[in-house]
Design a protein around this motif. Sequence first.
Motif, PDB file in Angstrom:
ATOM      1  N   GLN A  40       0.663  -1.020   0.129  1.00  0.00           N
ATOM      2  CA  GLN A  40      -0.380   0.068   0.022  1.00  0.00           C
ATOM      3  C   GLN A  40       0.691   1.142  -0.133  1.00  0.00           C
ATOM      4  OE1 GLN A  40      -2.610  -0.194   3.191  1.00  0.00           O
ATOM      5  NE2 GLN A  40      -1.020  -0.043   5.337  1.00  0.00           N
ATOM      6  N   HIS A  41       0.549   1.903  -0.110  1.00  0.00           N
ATOM      7  CA  HIS A  41       1.117   3.468   0.431  1.00  0.00           C
ATOM      8  C   HIS A  41       0.350   5.061   0.932  1.00  0.00           C
ATOM      9  CE1 HIS A  41       2.702   7.174  -1.407  1.00  0.00           C
ATOM     10  NE2 HIS A  41       3.860   6.494  -2.279  1.00  0.00           N
ATOM     11  N   SER A  42       0.323   5.370   1.555  1.00  0.00           N
ATOM     12  CA  SER A  42       0.259   6.558   2.109  1.00  0.00           C
ATOM     13  C   SER A  42      -0.601   7.618   1.679  1.00  0.00           C
ATOM     14  CB  SER A  42       0.754   6.934   3.458  1.00  0.00           C
ATOM     15  OG  SER A  42       1.828   7.297   2.751  1.00  0.00           O
ATOM     16  N   ARG A  43      -0.296   7.955   0.605  1.00  0.00           N
ATOM     17  CA  ARG A  43      -0.731   8.447  -0.180  1.00  0.00           C
ATOM     18  C   ARG A  43      -1.527   8.642  -1.458  1.00  0.00           C
ATOM     19  NH1 ARG A  43       2.397  11.237  -2.281  1.00  0.00           N
ATOM     20  NH2 ARG A  43       3.855  10.138  -1.452  1.00  0.00           N
ATOM     21  N   HIS A  44      -1.915   6.996  -1.809  1.00  0.00           N
ATOM     22  CA  HIS A  44      -2.552   6.844  -2.768  1.00  0.00           C
ATOM     23  C   HIS A  44      -3.577   5.612  -2.333  1.00  0.00           C
ATOM     24  CE1 HIS A  44       0.396   8.642  -5.545  1.00  0.00           C
ATOM     25  NE2 HIS A  44       1.347   7.804  -5.527  1.00  0.00           N
ATOM     26  N   ASP A  45      -4.886   5.679  -2.600  1.00  0.00           N
ATOM     27  CA  ASP A  45      -6.247   4.948  -2.248  1.00  0.00           C
ATOM     28  C   ASP A  45      -6.147   4.325  -3.289  1.00  0.00           C
ATOM     29  OD1 ASP A  45      -8.597   5.021  -1.434  1.00  0.00           O
ATOM     30  OD2 ASP A  45      -9.101   5.597  -3.981  1.00  0.00           O
ATOM     31  N   PRO A  46      -6.115   2.695  -2.536  1.00  0.00           N
ATOM     32  CA  PRO A  46      -6.120   1.888  -2.963  1.00  0.00           C
ATOM     33  C   PRO A  46      -7.027   1.275  -4.673  1.00  0.00           C
ATOM     34  CG  PRO A  46      -6.851   1.538  -0.603  1.00  0.00           C
ATOM     35  CD  PRO A  46      -6.597   2.766  -1.379  1.00  0.00           C
ATOM     36  N   ALA A  47      -8.244   1.816  -3.951  1.00  0.00           N
ATOM     37  CA  ALA A  47      -8.796   1.967  -5.388  1.00  0.00           C
ATOM     38  C   ALA A  47      -7.984   2.332  -6.993  1.00  0.00           C
ATOM     39  CB  ALA A  47     -10.292   2.326  -5.241  1.00  0.00           C
ATOM     40  N   GLN A  48      -7.550   3.654  -6.669  1.00  0.00           N
ATOM     41  CA  GLN A  48      -7.773   4.343  -7.480  1.00  0.00           C
ATOM     42  C   GLN A  48      -6.081   3.448  -8.077  1.00  0.00           C
ATOM     43  OE1 GLN A  48      -6.316   8.094  -5.819  1.00  0.00           O
ATOM     44  NE2 GLN A  48      -7.948   9.018  -7.165  1.00  0.00           N
ATOM     45  N   LEU A  49      -5.097   3.251  -7.335  1.00  0.00           N
ATOM     46  CA  LEU A  49      -3.580   2.027  -7.346  1.00  0.00           C
ATOM     47  C   LEU A  49      -4.703   0.634  -8.548  1.00  0.00           C
ATOM     48  CD1 LEU A  49      -1.595   1.707  -3.862  1.00  0.00           C
ATOM     49  CD2 LEU A  49      -1.003   2.592  -6.635  1.00  0.00           C
ATOM     50  N   GLU A  50      -5.459   0.073  -8.457  1.00  0.00           N
ATOM     51  CA  GLU A  50      -6.025  -0.763  -8.715  1.00  0.00           C
ATOM     52  C   GLU A  50      -7.117  -0.267 -10.163  1.00  0.00           C
ATOM     53  OE1 GLU A  50      -9.801  -2.376  -7.215  1.00  0.00           O
ATOM     54  OE2 GLU A  50      -9.794  -4.509  -8.104  1.00  0.00           O
ATOM     55  N   GLN A  51      -6.950   0.827 -10.168  1.00  0.00           N
ATOM     56  CA  GLN A  51      -7.671   1.127 -11.673  1.00  0.00           C
ATOM     57  C   GLN A  51      -6.100   1.796 -12.612  1.00  0.00           C
ATOM     58  OE1 GLN A  51     -10.341   4.354 -10.970  1.00  0.00           O
ATOM     59  NE2 GLN A  51     -10.449   4.865 -13.907  1.00  0.00           N
ATOM     60  N   ARG A  60      -7.567  -5.524  -2.080  1.00  0.00           N
ATOM     61  CA  ARG A  60      -7.406  -6.705  -0.224  1.00  0.00           C
ATOM     62  C   ARG A  60      -7.337  -5.916   0.611  1.00  0.00           C
ATOM     63  NH1 ARG A  60      -9.794  -9.682  -3.442  1.00  0.00           N
ATOM     64  NH2 ARG A  60      -9.835 -11.735  -4.188  1.00  0.00           N
ATOM     65  N   GLY A  61      -8.932  -4.829   0.369  1.00  0.00           N
ATOM     66  CA  GLY A  61      -9.272  -3.943   2.013  1.00  0.00           C
ATOM     67  C   GLY A  61      -8.136  -2.630   1.263  1.00  0.00           C
ATOM     68  N   ALA A  62      -7.987  -1.930   2.479  1.00  0.00           N
ATOM     69  CA  ALA A  62      -7.020  -0.968   1.859  1.00  0.00           C
ATOM     70  C   ALA A  62      -5.376  -1.434   0.915  1.00  0.00           C
ATOM     71  CB  ALA A  62      -6.334  -0.770   3.477  1.00  0.00           C
ATOM     72  N   PHE A  63      -4.952  -2.487   0.503  1.00  0.00           N
ATOM     73  CA  PHE A  63      -3.827  -2.811   0.053  1.00  0.00           C
ATOM     74  C   PHE A  63      -3.625  -3.183  -1.589  1.00  0.00           C
ATOM     75  CE2 PHE A  63      -3.424  -6.961   1.495  1.00  0.00           C
ATOM     76  CZ  PHE A  63      -3.709  -6.682   3.070  1.00  0.00           C
ATOM     77  N   ILE A  64      -3.079  -3.696  -1.982  1.00  0.00           N
ATOM     78  CA  ILE A  64      -2.965  -4.115  -3.080  1.00  0.00           C
ATOM     79  C   ILE A  64      -2.310  -5.490  -3.008  1.00  0.00           C
ATOM     80  CG2 ILE A  64      -2.047  -4.111  -5.447  1.00  0.00           C
ATOM     81  CD1 ILE A  64      -3.905  -1.671  -5.370  1.00  0.00           C
ATOM     82  N   ARG A  65      -2.743  -6.688  -3.600  1.00  0.00           N
ATOM     83  CA  ARG A  65      -1.860  -8.063  -3.833  1.00  0.00           C
ATOM     84  C   ARG A  65      -1.692  -8.932  -5.219  1.00  0.00           C
ATOM     85  NH1 ARG A  65      -5.520 -13.440  -2.518  1.00  0.00           N
ATOM     86  NH2 ARG A  65      -6.401 -12.650  -4.029  1.00  0.00           N
ATOM     87  N   ALA A  66      -0.705  -7.943  -4.696  1.00  0.00           N
ATOM     88  CA  ALA A  66       0.126  -9.238  -6.506  1.00  0.00           C
ATOM     89  C   ALA A  66       0.598 -10.573  -6.109  1.00  0.00           C
ATOM     90  CB  ALA A  66       1.531  -8.141  -6.681  1.00  0.00           C
ATOM     91  N   SER A  67       0.405 -11.424  -7.026  1.00  0.00           N
ATOM     92  CA  SER A  67       0.602 -12.950  -6.953  1.00  0.00           C
ATOM     93  C   SER A  67       1.024 -13.484  -8.099  1.00  0.00           C
ATOM     94  CB  SER A  67      -0.507 -13.754  -6.173  1.00  0.00           C
ATOM     95  OG  SER A  67      -1.372 -13.658  -7.384  1.00  0.00           O
ATOM     96  N   PRO A  68       2.574 -13.179  -8.357  1.00  0.00           N
ATOM     97  CA  PRO A  68       2.557 -14.077  -9.682  1.00  0.00           C
ATOM     98  C   PRO A  68       2.827 -15.289  -9.676  1.00  0.00           C
ATOM     99  CG  PRO A  68       4.770 -12.740  -8.617  1.00  0.00           C
ATOM    100  CD  PRO A  68       3.555 -12.779  -7.721  1.00  0.00           C
ATOM    101  N   HIS A  69       3.039 -15.687 -10.773  1.00  0.00           N
ATOM    102  CA  HIS A  69       3.564 -17.531 -10.739  1.00  0.00           C
ATOM    103  C   HIS A  69       4.792 -17.258 -11.788  1.00  0.00           C
ATOM    104  CE1 HIS A  69       2.635 -21.426 -10.224  1.00  0.00           C
ATOM    105  NE2 HIS A  69       1.722 -20.968  -9.648  1.00  0.00           N
ATOM    106  N   ALA A 101       3.656   0.810 -13.888  1.00  0.00           N
ATOM    107  CA  ALA A 101       2.153   1.431 -14.050  1.00  0.00           C
ATOM    108  C   ALA A 101       1.456   2.560 -12.386  1.00  0.00           C
ATOM    109  CB  ALA A 101       1.314   0.875 -14.032  1.00  0.00           C
ATOM    110  N   LEU A 102       2.432   1.955 -11.429  1.00  0.00           N
ATOM    111  CA  LEU A 102       2.643   2.754 -10.650  1.00  0.00           C
ATOM    112  C   LEU A 102       2.663   4.703  -9.831  1.00  0.00           C
ATOM    113  CD1 LEU A 102       3.574   0.212  -7.760  1.00  0.00           C
ATOM    114  CD2 LEU A 102       1.194   0.862  -7.864  1.00  0.00           C
ATOM    115  N   PRO A 103       1.480   4.921  -9.985  1.00  0.00           N
ATOM    116  CA  PRO A 103       2.431   6.728  -9.203  1.00  0.00           C
ATOM    117  C   PRO A 103       3.134   6.489  -8.596  1.00  0.00           C
ATOM    118  CG  PRO A 103       0.327   6.280  -8.538  1.00  0.00           C
ATOM    119  CD  PRO A 103       0.642   4.610  -8.910  1.00  0.00           C
TER     120      PRO A 103
END
Length: 386
Positions: free
Chosen positions: A338-349, A361-370, A384-386
Amino acid sequence: MSDPQSPISSPQSPISDVRDLFPITQTHAFLNHAAVAPFSRPVAEAMQQSIAWRLNLAPLAADEEAWATTHARRSAARLVGADEAEICLTRNTSHGLNIVAAGLPWRPGDNVVTAQTEFPANVYPWKNLARKGVTVRFAPARDNRVLVDDVAALMDDRTRLVAISFVEFATGYRNDLVALADLCHARGALLCVDGIQGVGALPLDVGQVPLDFLAIGGPKWLMGPIGTGFLYVRRQHIPTLDMAMAGWMGTTDIHEHFRYDLPWRDDARRFEEGSLNVVGAAGLDAAIKLLLSVGIETIEERIMALTDRLIEGLRERGYQVITPIAHRHERSGIISFQHSRHDPAQLEQRLTEANVVISRRGAFIRASPHFYNDEEDIDRLLLALP
Ligand SMILES: Cc1ncc(COP(=O)(O)O)c(C=O)c1O
Protein backbone atom coordinates in the motif's frame (compact mmCIF):
# COMPACT_ATOMS: atom_id res chain seq x y z
CA MET A 1 16.33 -2.14 -9.94
CA SER A 2 18.08 -5.46 -9.46
CA ASP A 3 18.04 -8.17 -12.05
CA PRO A 4 17.87 -11.40 -10.10
CA GLN A 5 19.99 -14.13 -11.62
CA SER A 6 17.72 -17.11 -11.89
CA PRO A 7 18.71 -20.17 -13.89
CA ILE A 8 15.38 -19.96 -15.62
CA SER A 9 15.41 -16.26 -16.47
CA SER A 10 17.69 -16.57 -19.47
CA PRO A 11 16.09 -16.57 -22.93
CA GLN A 12 17.48 -20.04 -23.74
CA SER A 13 15.86 -21.58 -20.70
CA PRO A 14 12.79 -23.83 -20.89
CA ILE A 15 10.76 -21.19 -19.05
CA SER A 16 10.44 -19.08 -22.18
CA ASP A 17 8.88 -22.08 -23.95
CA VAL A 18 6.57 -22.63 -21.01
CA ARG A 19 5.52 -18.98 -21.13
CA ASP A 20 4.17 -19.58 -24.63
CA LEU A 21 1.75 -22.08 -23.15
CA PHE A 22 -0.07 -19.19 -21.48
CA PRO A 23 -1.94 -17.07 -24.06
CA ILE A 24 -2.73 -14.50 -21.35
CA THR A 25 0.91 -13.36 -21.53
CA GLN A 26 0.24 -11.85 -24.96
CA THR A 27 -2.08 -9.22 -23.55
CA HIS A 28 -1.71 -8.99 -19.80
CA ALA A 29 0.82 -8.97 -17.01
CA PHE A 30 -1.25 -11.45 -15.05
CA LEU A 31 -0.14 -11.22 -11.40
CA ASN A 32 -3.24 -12.57 -9.70
CA HIS A 33 -2.74 -16.29 -9.13
CA ALA A 34 -3.98 -15.92 -5.57
CA ALA A 35 -7.42 -15.22 -7.13
CA VAL A 36 -8.34 -17.24 -10.23
CA ALA A 37 -5.50 -18.17 -12.58
CA PRO A 38 -5.68 -18.30 -16.37
CA PHE A 39 -5.58 -21.66 -18.15
CA SER A 40 -2.50 -22.90 -19.93
CA ARG A 41 -3.00 -24.43 -23.37
CA PRO A 42 -2.49 -28.01 -22.07
CA VAL A 43 -5.29 -27.51 -19.54
CA ALA A 44 -7.68 -26.15 -22.15
CA GLU A 45 -6.73 -28.94 -24.57
CA ALA A 46 -7.23 -31.67 -21.97
CA MET A 47 -10.70 -30.34 -21.20
CA GLN A 48 -11.56 -29.98 -24.89
CA GLN A 49 -10.41 -33.55 -25.47
CA SER A 50 -12.62 -34.74 -22.65
CA ILE A 51 -15.57 -32.90 -24.19
CA ALA A 52 -14.78 -34.29 -27.66
CA TRP A 53 -14.72 -37.79 -26.23
CA ARG A 54 -18.18 -37.34 -24.81
CA LEU A 55 -19.42 -35.77 -28.03
CA ASN A 56 -18.33 -38.68 -30.17
CA LEU A 57 -17.86 -41.68 -27.93
CA ALA A 58 -20.54 -41.32 -25.31
CA PRO A 59 -20.94 -45.13 -24.92
CA LEU A 60 -17.40 -45.18 -23.55
CA ALA A 61 -17.95 -42.27 -21.18
CA ALA A 62 -17.37 -44.49 -18.15
CA ASP A 63 -13.86 -45.28 -19.43
CA GLU A 64 -13.16 -41.60 -19.85
CA GLU A 65 -14.45 -40.92 -16.35
CA ALA A 66 -12.20 -43.55 -14.81
CA TRP A 67 -9.22 -42.37 -16.87
CA ALA A 68 -9.50 -38.68 -16.03
CA THR A 69 -10.23 -39.08 -12.34
CA THR A 70 -7.57 -41.75 -11.79
CA HIS A 71 -4.97 -39.57 -13.43
CA ALA A 72 -6.02 -36.47 -11.51
CA ARG A 73 -5.76 -38.30 -8.17
CA ARG A 74 -2.40 -39.75 -9.15
CA SER A 75 -1.03 -36.33 -10.15
CA ALA A 76 -2.37 -34.75 -6.97
CA ALA A 77 -0.69 -37.46 -4.91
CA ARG A 78 2.65 -36.89 -6.67
CA LEU A 79 2.37 -33.16 -6.12
CA VAL A 80 2.10 -33.42 -2.34
CA GLY A 81 4.11 -36.60 -1.80
CA ALA A 82 1.05 -38.64 -0.80
CA ASP A 83 -0.04 -42.12 -1.71
CA GLU A 84 -2.79 -42.16 -4.33
CA ALA A 85 -4.93 -44.02 -1.79
CA GLU A 86 -4.89 -40.94 0.46
CA ILE A 87 -6.42 -38.60 -2.13
CA CYS A 88 -10.06 -37.98 -3.01
CA LEU A 89 -11.27 -35.50 -5.58
CA THR A 90 -13.46 -32.67 -4.38
CA ARG A 91 -15.36 -29.69 -5.80
CA ASN A 92 -13.27 -27.08 -3.99
CA THR A 93 -11.33 -26.39 -0.82
CA SER A 94 -14.49 -25.92 1.24
CA HIS A 95 -15.74 -29.34 0.19
CA GLY A 96 -12.54 -30.98 1.44
CA LEU A 97 -12.61 -29.07 4.73
CA ASN A 98 -16.25 -30.02 5.22
CA ILE A 99 -15.50 -33.72 4.70
CA VAL A 100 -13.08 -33.41 7.63
CA ALA A 101 -15.33 -31.21 9.79
CA ALA A 102 -18.34 -33.48 9.32
CA GLY A 103 -16.36 -36.66 9.81
CA LEU A 104 -14.58 -36.17 13.12
CA PRO A 105 -16.11 -37.42 16.39
CA TRP A 106 -16.81 -34.09 18.11
CA ARG A 107 -18.04 -33.83 21.66
CA PRO A 108 -19.73 -30.82 23.23
CA GLY A 109 -17.05 -28.60 24.75
CA ASP A 110 -14.44 -29.39 22.09
CA ASN A 111 -12.74 -26.51 20.30
CA VAL A 112 -10.96 -25.77 17.05
CA VAL A 113 -8.13 -23.25 16.84
CA THR A 114 -7.68 -21.20 13.68
CA ALA A 115 -6.27 -17.74 12.91
CA GLN A 116 -7.81 -14.30 12.56
CA THR A 117 -6.30 -13.96 9.11
CA GLU A 118 -7.91 -17.02 7.56
CA PHE A 119 -10.01 -16.86 4.40
CA PRO A 120 -13.64 -17.57 5.38
CA ALA A 121 -13.56 -20.90 3.54
CA ASN A 122 -11.48 -22.16 6.46
CA VAL A 123 -13.73 -20.70 9.14
CA TYR A 124 -17.35 -21.58 8.32
CA PRO A 125 -16.90 -25.38 8.24
CA TRP A 126 -15.65 -25.14 11.84
CA LYS A 127 -18.20 -22.56 13.00
CA ASN A 128 -20.85 -24.87 11.63
CA LEU A 129 -19.91 -27.28 14.41
CA ALA A 130 -21.52 -24.96 16.96
CA ARG A 131 -24.62 -27.17 16.69
CA LYS A 132 -22.45 -29.99 18.10
CA GLY A 133 -21.22 -27.78 20.95
CA VAL A 134 -17.85 -27.03 19.34
CA THR A 135 -16.34 -23.53 19.58
CA VAL A 136 -13.77 -21.84 17.34
CA ARG A 137 -10.84 -19.84 18.70
CA PHE A 138 -8.89 -17.32 16.64
CA ALA A 139 -5.17 -16.78 17.02
CA PRO A 140 -4.18 -13.15 16.43
CA ALA A 141 -1.73 -12.07 13.76
CA ARG A 142 1.23 -9.95 14.90
CA ASP A 143 2.65 -7.82 12.13
CA ASN A 144 0.73 -10.13 9.81
CA ARG A 145 2.48 -13.24 11.15
CA VAL A 146 0.63 -16.09 12.82
CA LEU A 147 2.93 -17.20 15.61
CA VAL A 148 2.98 -20.83 16.64
CA ASP A 149 3.16 -19.65 20.27
CA ASP A 150 -0.11 -17.76 19.86
CA VAL A 151 -1.77 -20.88 18.48
CA ALA A 152 -0.31 -22.91 21.36
CA ALA A 153 -1.60 -20.39 23.92
CA LEU A 154 -5.18 -20.92 22.68
CA MET A 155 -5.03 -24.70 22.84
CA ASP A 156 -6.21 -26.71 25.82
CA ASP A 157 -7.12 -30.31 26.50
CA ARG A 158 -10.38 -29.87 24.54
CA THR A 159 -8.66 -28.67 21.36
CA ARG A 160 -9.30 -31.38 18.81
CA LEU A 161 -7.95 -29.65 15.71
CA VAL A 162 -5.99 -26.69 14.41
CA ALA A 163 -7.25 -25.40 11.05
CA ILE A 164 -4.80 -23.14 9.26
CA SER A 165 -3.74 -22.11 5.76
CA PHE A 166 -0.42 -23.08 4.27
CA VAL A 167 -0.22 -19.45 3.08
CA GLU A 168 -2.44 -16.65 4.42
CA PHE A 169 -4.53 -15.33 1.53
CA ALA A 170 -4.26 -11.58 2.19
CA THR A 171 -0.67 -11.19 3.34
CA GLY A 172 1.10 -14.19 1.83
CA TYR A 173 2.53 -15.23 5.21
CA ARG A 174 3.72 -18.83 4.99
CA ASN A 175 2.78 -20.67 8.15
CA ASP A 176 5.27 -22.99 9.83
CA LEU A 177 3.39 -26.21 9.21
CA VAL A 178 6.07 -28.49 10.64
CA ALA A 179 6.04 -26.61 13.96
CA LEU A 180 2.24 -26.54 13.96
CA ALA A 181 2.00 -30.27 13.23
CA ASP A 182 4.47 -31.02 16.02
CA LEU A 183 2.54 -28.77 18.39
CA CYS A 184 -0.79 -30.41 17.51
CA HIS A 185 0.49 -33.92 17.89
CA ALA A 186 2.23 -33.18 21.18
CA ARG A 187 -1.14 -31.90 22.48
CA GLY A 188 -3.22 -34.74 21.05
CA ALA A 189 -4.84 -32.57 18.35
CA LEU A 190 -5.00 -32.85 14.56
CA LEU A 191 -3.71 -30.40 11.95
CA CYS A 192 -5.97 -29.59 8.99
CA VAL A 193 -4.44 -27.35 6.32
CA ASP A 194 -6.09 -25.21 3.67
CA GLY A 195 -3.41 -25.51 1.00
CA ILE A 196 -4.91 -23.50 -1.83
CA GLN A 197 -2.65 -20.43 -1.53
CA GLY A 198 0.58 -22.38 -1.45
CA VAL A 199 0.42 -25.75 -3.16
CA GLY A 200 1.49 -25.43 -6.79
CA ALA A 201 3.78 -22.52 -5.97
CA LEU A 202 5.76 -23.91 -3.03
CA PRO A 203 6.84 -27.42 -2.13
CA LEU A 204 4.68 -29.22 0.42
CA ASP A 205 5.43 -32.88 1.02
CA VAL A 206 3.18 -34.71 3.44
CA GLY A 207 6.03 -37.16 4.02
CA GLN A 208 7.99 -34.35 5.62
CA VAL A 209 5.18 -32.25 7.07
CA PRO A 210 3.13 -34.54 9.28
CA LEU A 211 -0.19 -32.73 8.83
CA ASP A 212 -3.35 -34.81 9.03
CA PHE A 213 -5.59 -33.32 6.33
CA LEU A 214 -4.87 -31.05 3.37
CA ALA A 215 -7.67 -29.47 1.32
CA ILE A 216 -6.96 -27.70 -1.97
CA GLY A 217 -8.93 -26.13 -4.78
CA GLY A 218 -7.84 -26.18 -8.42
CA PRO A 219 -8.17 -22.63 -9.78
CA LYS A 220 -5.37 -20.68 -8.07
CA TRP A 221 -1.73 -21.82 -7.95
CA LEU A 222 -2.53 -25.17 -9.56
CA MET A 223 -3.98 -23.21 -12.48
CA GLY A 224 -6.75 -25.75 -12.93
CA PRO A 225 -10.50 -25.44 -13.43
CA ILE A 226 -12.92 -23.79 -11.02
CA GLY A 227 -15.02 -26.44 -9.31
CA THR A 228 -12.15 -28.91 -8.90
CA GLY A 229 -9.91 -29.76 -5.97
CA PHE A 230 -8.65 -32.57 -3.83
CA LEU A 231 -8.40 -33.64 -0.22
CA TYR A 232 -5.49 -35.52 1.29
CA VAL A 233 -6.41 -37.70 4.27
CA ARG A 234 -3.48 -39.26 6.11
CA ARG A 235 -3.88 -43.01 5.77
CA GLN A 236 -4.45 -43.71 9.48
CA HIS A 237 -7.51 -41.40 9.50
CA ILE A 238 -9.27 -42.94 6.49
CA PRO A 239 -11.05 -45.73 8.39
CA THR A 240 -12.01 -43.52 11.35
CA LEU A 241 -13.18 -40.36 9.58
CA ASP A 242 -16.94 -40.77 9.44
CA MET A 243 -18.54 -40.43 6.02
CA ALA A 244 -21.06 -37.65 6.44
CA MET A 245 -22.10 -38.26 2.85
CA ALA A 246 -22.09 -41.79 1.55
CA GLY A 247 -22.69 -43.19 -1.89
CA TRP A 248 -22.24 -45.99 -4.37
CA MET A 249 -18.91 -44.65 -5.67
CA GLY A 250 -17.43 -45.09 -2.22
CA THR A 251 -18.03 -48.85 -2.21
CA THR A 252 -15.63 -51.58 -3.25
CA ASP A 253 -17.49 -52.49 -6.46
CA ILE A 254 -19.32 -49.82 -8.41
CA HIS A 255 -20.50 -52.42 -10.94
CA GLU A 256 -22.54 -54.34 -8.37
CA HIS A 257 -25.76 -52.40 -8.87
CA PHE A 258 -28.06 -54.85 -7.11
CA ARG A 259 -26.14 -55.29 -3.89
CA TYR A 260 -26.55 -52.88 -1.04
CA ASP A 261 -24.25 -54.52 1.44
CA LEU A 262 -20.89 -53.74 -0.09
CA PRO A 263 -18.10 -52.60 2.19
CA TRP A 264 -16.62 -49.15 1.80
CA ARG A 265 -13.39 -48.73 -0.08
CA ASP A 266 -10.40 -48.69 2.21
CA ASP A 267 -8.86 -45.64 0.50
CA ALA A 268 -9.87 -41.98 0.47
CA ARG A 269 -12.17 -42.58 -2.50
CA ARG A 270 -14.78 -43.72 0.03
CA PHE A 271 -15.40 -39.96 0.47
CA GLU A 272 -16.28 -39.56 -3.23
CA GLU A 273 -19.93 -40.41 -2.94
CA GLY A 274 -21.03 -40.18 -6.58
CA SER A 275 -20.03 -39.29 -10.14
CA LEU A 276 -17.28 -36.73 -10.48
CA ASN A 277 -16.56 -33.69 -12.63
CA VAL A 278 -14.75 -35.53 -15.41
CA VAL A 279 -13.95 -32.54 -17.65
CA GLY A 280 -12.67 -30.75 -14.57
CA ALA A 281 -10.57 -33.74 -13.53
CA ALA A 282 -8.98 -33.84 -17.00
CA GLY A 283 -8.10 -30.15 -16.65
CA LEU A 284 -6.83 -30.52 -13.10
CA ASP A 285 -4.63 -33.43 -14.11
CA ALA A 286 -3.12 -31.48 -17.01
CA ALA A 287 -2.58 -28.45 -14.78
CA ILE A 288 -0.72 -30.42 -12.11
CA LYS A 289 1.29 -32.33 -14.72
CA LEU A 290 2.53 -29.05 -16.18
CA LEU A 291 3.71 -27.90 -12.74
CA LEU A 292 5.39 -31.24 -12.10
CA SER A 293 7.14 -31.11 -15.47
CA VAL A 294 8.69 -27.75 -14.54
CA GLY A 295 9.41 -28.90 -10.98
CA ILE A 296 8.02 -27.32 -7.82
CA GLU A 297 11.48 -26.34 -6.52
CA THR A 298 12.16 -24.53 -9.80
CA ILE A 299 8.76 -22.87 -9.58
CA GLU A 300 9.41 -21.69 -6.03
CA GLU A 301 12.84 -20.29 -7.00
CA ARG A 302 11.30 -18.47 -9.92
CA ILE A 303 8.50 -17.00 -7.80
CA MET A 304 11.01 -15.88 -5.16
CA ALA A 305 13.16 -14.16 -7.79
CA LEU A 306 10.15 -12.36 -9.25
CA THR A 307 8.85 -11.29 -5.85
CA ASP A 308 12.37 -10.12 -4.84
CA ARG A 309 12.27 -7.82 -7.83
CA LEU A 310 8.79 -6.65 -6.97
CA ILE A 311 9.64 -5.93 -3.32
CA GLU A 312 12.72 -3.96 -4.27
CA GLY A 313 10.85 -1.93 -6.88
CA LEU A 314 7.99 -1.19 -4.49
CA ARG A 315 10.35 0.04 -1.80
CA GLU A 316 12.24 2.24 -4.27
CA ARG A 317 8.91 3.84 -5.13
CA GLY A 318 7.98 4.48 -1.51
CA TYR A 319 5.37 1.73 -1.15
CA GLN A 320 4.90 -0.13 2.09
CA VAL A 321 5.09 -3.90 1.75
CA ILE A 322 2.48 -5.43 4.05
CA THR A 323 3.69 -8.99 3.56
CA PRO A 324 6.17 -10.13 6.22
CA ILE A 325 9.42 -10.32 4.28
CA ALA A 326 12.12 -10.36 6.94
CA HIS A 327 12.47 -14.14 6.71
CA ARG A 328 12.51 -15.81 3.30
CA HIS A 329 11.00 -19.04 4.64
CA GLU A 330 7.88 -17.06 5.66
CA ARG A 331 7.33 -15.75 2.13
CA SER A 332 5.21 -17.15 -0.69
CA GLY A 333 3.92 -16.06 -4.08
CA ILE A 334 1.81 -13.28 -2.56
CA ILE A 335 3.10 -9.74 -2.03
CA SER A 336 0.68 -7.15 -0.65
CA PHE A 337 1.43 -3.46 -0.51
CA GLN A 338 0.00 0.00 0.00
CA HIS A 339 0.97 3.66 -0.15
CA SER A 340 0.20 6.27 2.48
CA ARG A 341 -0.89 8.81 -0.13
CA HIS A 342 -2.53 6.68 -2.84
CA ASP A 343 -6.02 5.32 -2.56
CA PRO A 344 -6.03 1.53 -3.22
CA ALA A 345 -9.04 1.80 -5.53
CA GLN A 346 -7.13 4.32 -7.67
CA LEU A 347 -4.05 2.09 -7.68
CA GLU A 348 -6.20 -0.80 -8.81
CA GLN A 349 -7.68 1.31 -11.58
CA ARG A 350 -4.24 2.45 -12.78
CA LEU A 351 -3.02 -1.13 -12.91
CA THR A 352 -6.14 -2.39 -14.63
CA GLU A 353 -5.77 0.30 -17.30
CA ALA A 354 -2.21 -0.90 -17.87
CA ASN A 355 -3.46 -4.51 -18.29
CA VAL A 356 -1.77 -5.51 -15.08
CA VAL A 357 -4.01 -7.94 -13.20
CA ILE A 358 -3.86 -7.84 -9.40
CA SER A 359 -6.42 -7.91 -6.54
CA ARG A 360 -7.41 -5.23 -4.11
CA ARG A 361 -7.87 -6.65 -0.62
CA GLY A 362 -9.11 -4.02 1.80
CA ALA A 363 -6.62 -1.17 2.02
CA PHE A 364 -3.93 -2.82 -0.06
CA ILE A 365 -3.05 -4.31 -3.40
CA ARG A 366 -2.13 -7.97 -3.65
CA ALA A 367 0.17 -9.18 -6.43
CA SER A 368 0.79 -12.88 -6.96
CA PRO A 369 3.08 -13.90 -9.83
CA HIS A 370 3.59 -17.52 -10.92
CA PHE A 371 6.55 -19.23 -12.54
CA TYR A 372 5.73 -18.31 -16.16
CA ASN A 373 5.64 -14.58 -15.37
CA ASP A 374 8.76 -12.69 -16.31
CA GLU A 375 10.67 -9.62 -15.17
CA GLU A 376 8.81 -7.50 -17.70
CA ASP A 377 5.50 -8.40 -16.07
CA ILE A 378 6.85 -7.19 -12.74
CA ASP A 379 8.23 -4.03 -14.32
CA ARG A 380 4.89 -3.34 -15.97
CA LEU A 381 3.30 -3.30 -12.54
CA LEU A 382 5.99 -1.05 -11.10
CA LEU A 383 5.90 1.37 -14.02
CA ALA A 384 2.12 1.68 -13.83
CA LEU A 385 2.24 2.78 -10.19
CA PRO A 386 2.02 6.49 -9.40
C1 LIG B 1 -7.09 -19.51 1.70
C2 LIG B 1 -8.26 -19.76 0.79
N1 LIG B 1 -9.01 -20.86 0.96
C3 LIG B 1 -10.04 -21.14 0.16
C4 LIG B 1 -10.40 -20.30 -0.87
C5 LIG B 1 -11.51 -20.65 -1.77
O1 LIG B 1 -12.27 -21.71 -1.28
P1 LIG B 1 -13.03 -22.70 -2.24
O2 LIG B 1 -11.97 -23.46 -3.01
O3 LIG B 1 -13.82 -23.54 -1.36
O4 LIG B 1 -13.88 -21.86 -3.16
C6 LIG B 1 -9.67 -19.13 -1.07
C7 LIG B 1 -10.05 -18.19 -2.16
O5 LIG B 1 -9.68 -17.08 -2.24
C8 LIG B 1 -8.57 -18.87 -0.24
O6 LIG B 1 -7.82 -17.77 -0.41
